[in-house]
Design a protein around this motif. Structure first.
Motif: not given
Length: 406
Positions: A43-48, A309-322
Motif C-alpha cells: 500500500q505505501p509503495v503504491f501510494t508514495q 471493494m476499493n480498487a487496491f483491495t481488488q488488485f491484491i486479491l487478483d494476484n491469485e489470478t496472475w
C-alpha cells in the motif's frame, strides 16, 4: 505463535519424517512472512511511489485494479513480493510431495480398507472425463491438479491437497481443514431455524474437508460429496470413514449430475465458483435449481465479489489470478451471481449475499466451542488476521431458495 496450531493426523494423512516436517513448517512460515512482512508494504509503495510514476506517464491517476497492476508490476518491491509469494506456494507443495510419493502404495491400501468399512456409497465412473478447464493447468500450482492419476486407485493428488491446503491456510481452516463447512453450518443453524434437510449435496467437495460438518449438523440426512477428480473422491470417502462420518462420494461434474430432479433439500459448495469457468458457472447454478426440492436452499461459499471493494483491495486479491494459476479468480468476482441465480429460476426476492463468520475465529472468542482449546488459543494469539483468506473474518455466501409449489 505461528506454528503451534497443528493439523490433525487422521489415518489417511501422509506421515512426514522429521526433515519433511521441518520443510513443511518452513514453507508455512515463509507464507506467513510474505503475508505479514511484505504484503503490508504494498500500500505505501503504491501510494508514495508507483501511483505517482503512473500519473507522470499517463497524465491521470490509476483508476482500477488493472491500472494499479500496471503501476506496480514495474516496481522492484512488488516484483520481490510477487516472486517470493509464488516461490512460497511452490515450496509448500514440494515440501509435501516426497512424503506422499514415499507412502503412496500404503495410502492406496489404507483408502481401500477404510472405504470397505463404511456403508456410505462410493460411485466411480471409469469413462468419466474431467472438464478441460480443470485439467488444462495445475490449479493453484498444485502438481497434478485434482484429477491426475498415476496408478490404479490413485489418491496421490488428494493426499497432497489434504496436507497442502492446511499449510496454505496456515492453520486458519482448523485441525481438519473444515472451517468453511463449519462456518456455513453455523450460518444455517442461526439463520434457518427449523430447517432440517433430508438430503444434502456438496459440489466440488475435493477430499470432503467441508462436507463432513453437514453430516455432523444433520446426522439423519443423506449427504453426498461430488467432484470431477477421481483421486479426491476416493480419498474423501476413505477419510470420512476413518473419521467415523458416513458420507457418500461420487465422481461427477456439478454442471450435469446423475441425480434426479428435486432430490436435494440443501446444496452447498465451498470455493467452487472461483475454480469454475465462466461458461460452466451458469450451468452449475441451473443444475442446482434442477436438483433442489421446492423450498430447498443452495449456498455457495467463496470470497466476495469486487463490488464492495476499493480498487487496491481488488488488485491484491487478483494476484491469485496472475501468479497462482487461478485463471477464473478475478473474472468470477465480476460476474453478477444474483442474476445468474434469477436466470436459473430462483425468485429474485429469495437470492442474496450474506456473510458466514469464520467458525474458528468465533470459537477462539467464545472459548473454543467446537474446536480444541489448543487450536483456538493459537489462532487467538496470531499476530495477523484471516483477512487474506476471508476478508473481515467471514466467508461470503450466495444463498438462494427454490420457490415453494403453490
Amino acid at each position: 505463535m505461528l506454528n503451534t496450531f497443528q493439523q490433525e493426523q487422521h489415518p489417511l494423512l501422509p506421515k512426514s519424517t522429521h526433515d519433511e516436517s521441518s520443510r513443511q513448517e518452513f514453507s508455512k512460515s515463509l507464507k506467513a512472512f510474505v503475508q505479514q512482512g511484505l504484503l503490508p508494504g504494498l500500500q505505501p509503495v503504491f501510494t508514495q511511489r508507483a501511483a505517482k510514476h503512473f500519473e507522470q506517464q499517463h497524465g491521470r491517476a490509476p483508476q482500477d485494479r488493472r491500472d494499479i497492476r500496471k503501476a506496480m508490476e514495474v516496481d522492484l518491491y512488488f516484483q520481490h513480493y510477487a516472486a517470493l509469494n509464488r516461490i512460497s506456494q511452490e515450496a509448500m507443495w514440494n515440501s509435501v510431495i516426497d512424503a506422499v510419493d514415499r507412502q503412496l502404495p500404503e495410502l492406496i491400501e489404507k483408502a481401500r480398507d477404510w472405504s470397505a468399512k463404511t456403508k456410505a456409497e462410493l460411485r466411480m465412473d471409469p469413462d468419466f472425463v474431467p472438464p478441460k478447464y480443470v485439467t488444462a493447468l495445475d490449479i493453484h500450482c498444485m502438481p497434478g491438479g485434482y484429477a491426475s492419476e498415476v496408478t490404479k486407485d490413485d489418491v496421490s493428488v488428494a493426499a497432497l491437497y489434504d496436507r497442502g491446503a492446511y499449510l496454505y491456510g496456515m492453520g486458519f481452516a482448523g485441525p481438519l481443514n473444515d472451517d468453511m463447512g463449519r462456518s456455513v453450518c453455523n450460518y444455517i443453524r442461526r439463520n434457518l431455524p427449523g430447517f432440517k434437510p433430508r438430503r444434502i449435496l456438496d459440489m466440488g467437495c475435493t477430499v470432503g474437508h467441508s462436507t463432513l460438518p453437514y453430516k455432523q449438523l444433520f446426522p439423519d440426512a443423506e449427504v453426498w460429496g461430488i467432484d470431477v477428480g477421481g483421486p479426491v473422491v476416493r480419498y474423501g470417502h476413505a477419510r470420512a470413514a476413518a473419521l467415523g462420518v458416513e458420507v457418500n462420494f461420487a465422481q461427477m461434474n456439478a454442471e450435469k449430475t446423475d441425480f434426479e430432479d428435486g432430490y436435494f433439500d440443501l446444496i452447498v459448495s465451498h470455493i467452487l465458483m472461483h475454480e469454475t469457468s465462466g461458461k460452466a458457472m451458469p450451468r452449475v447454478v441451473r443444475e442446482c435449481h434442477r436438483l433442489l426440492s421446492p423450498g430447498g436452499y443452495v449456498i455457495h461459499a467463496d470470497l466476495p465479489p469486487f463490488d464492495n471493494m476499493n480498487a487496491f483491495t481488488q488488485f491484491i486479491l487478483d494476484n491469485e489470478t496472475w501468479y497462482n494459476n487461478e485463471p477464473f479468480w478475478g473474472a468470477m468476482r465480476e460476474v453478477d451471481q444474483i442474476k445468474l441465480a434469477v436466470d436459473a429460476g430462483f425468485p429474485a426476492a429469495d437470492v442474496a449475499f450474506a456473510t458466514a463468520p469464520m467458525a474458528i475465529l468465533e470459537a477462539a472468542a467464545e472459548g473454543a466451542a467446537g474446536y480444541t482449546d489448543a487450536s483456538t488459543s493459537a489462532v487467538a494469539d496470531r499476530e495477523f488476521t484471516a483477512g487474506e483468506f476471508a476478508p473481515g473474518g467471514g466467508w461470503e455466501v450466495l444463498i438462494a431458495r427454490k420457490a415453494v409449489l403453490a
